[in-house]
Design a protein around this motif. Structure first.
Motif, PDB file in Angstrom:
ATOM      1  N   LEU A  60       6.425   3.944  -3.398  1.00  0.00           N
ATOM      2  CA  LEU A  60       6.654   5.047  -4.324  1.00  0.00           C
ATOM      3  C   LEU A  60       7.630   4.637  -5.410  1.00  0.00           C
ATOM      4  CD1 LEU A  60       7.046   8.013  -1.804  1.00  0.00           C
ATOM      5  CD2 LEU A  60       5.036   7.451  -3.192  1.00  0.00           C
TER       6      LEU A  60
ATOM      7  N   GLN B  87       6.289   3.130   1.553  1.00  0.00           N
ATOM      8  CA  GLN B  87       6.550   4.037   0.440  1.00  0.00           C
ATOM      9  C   GLN B  87       8.001   3.972  -0.020  1.00  0.00           C
ATOM     10  OE1 GLN B  87       5.263   7.682   2.284  1.00  0.00           O
ATOM     11  NE2 GLN B  87       3.302   7.631   1.235  1.00  0.00           N
TER      12      GLN B  87
ATOM     13  N   THR C 287      -0.699   1.292   2.023  1.00  0.00           N
ATOM     14  CA  THR C 287       0.207   2.315   1.489  1.00  0.00           C
ATOM     15  C   THR C 287       1.062   1.707   0.379  1.00  0.00           C
ATOM     16  OG1 THR C 287       0.303   3.404   3.656  1.00  0.00           O
ATOM     17  CG2 THR C 287       2.027   3.963   2.053  1.00  0.00           C
TER      18      THR C 287
END
Length: 156
Positions: A137, A105, A134
């Motif tokens: 971000l 992230q 994952t």
């Protein structure tokens, strides 16, 4: 299962100390439907240098054949240190499952370094699952990754 972040083969390599964990993770990846590119070594009988296998993984990413790689040695340290010499690699050495999500992230890590002497197979599988599912971000983390890409060690 969460959506995969890549359809390309996952490159995986180990030194002599990581052969058993590499075999387990390769089998897990294949069971999960991932293609795997084995970059060596295949035997624990002869001592080899983890650095050579880190470079093989880096090459797979550089050539666009893999988006993600897994490097395994005794501690995971040499895989991470050697791989991080290349500016397009963001290798992370993990010790807990929870770190896998953060590494992806916040840092958009693309190479997972694992210590065969410090992790059990179940924990390594859990780390790998999170690592491969994952997404990175945006916002301040994307800005941080852009700054990282612009670092110029020759300016020091």
């Amino acid at each position: 299962m969460t959506d995969r972040l890549t359809r390309k083969p996952i490159a995986i390599a180990a030194d002599h100390r990581g052969v058993a964990l590499k075999a387990r993770l390769t089998a897990w990846l294949e069971t999960e439907g991932y293609a795997v590119k084995d970059c060596g070594t295949g035997s624990a009988a002869e001592r080899v240098d983890a650095m050579d296998y880190a470079v093989a993984l880096v090459t797979e990413i550089k050539q666009g054949r893999s988006d993600f790689a897994v490097g395994i040695c005794g501690s995971g340290q040499m895989m991470a240190i050697a791989a991080n010499r290349f500016p397009f690699i963001r290798a992370t050495l993990l010790h807990t499952v929870e770190e896998a999500a953060s590494a992806r992230q916040h840092g958009d890590a693309n190479l997972l370094a694992l210590g065969a002497d410090t992790l059990d197979g179940t924990t390594a599988e859990q780390m790998l699952r999170l690592f491969l599912t994952t997404p990175a971000l945006g916002d301040r983390y994307a800005e941080r990754r852009e700054r990282l890409a612009r670092l110029d060690p020759s300016a020091l």
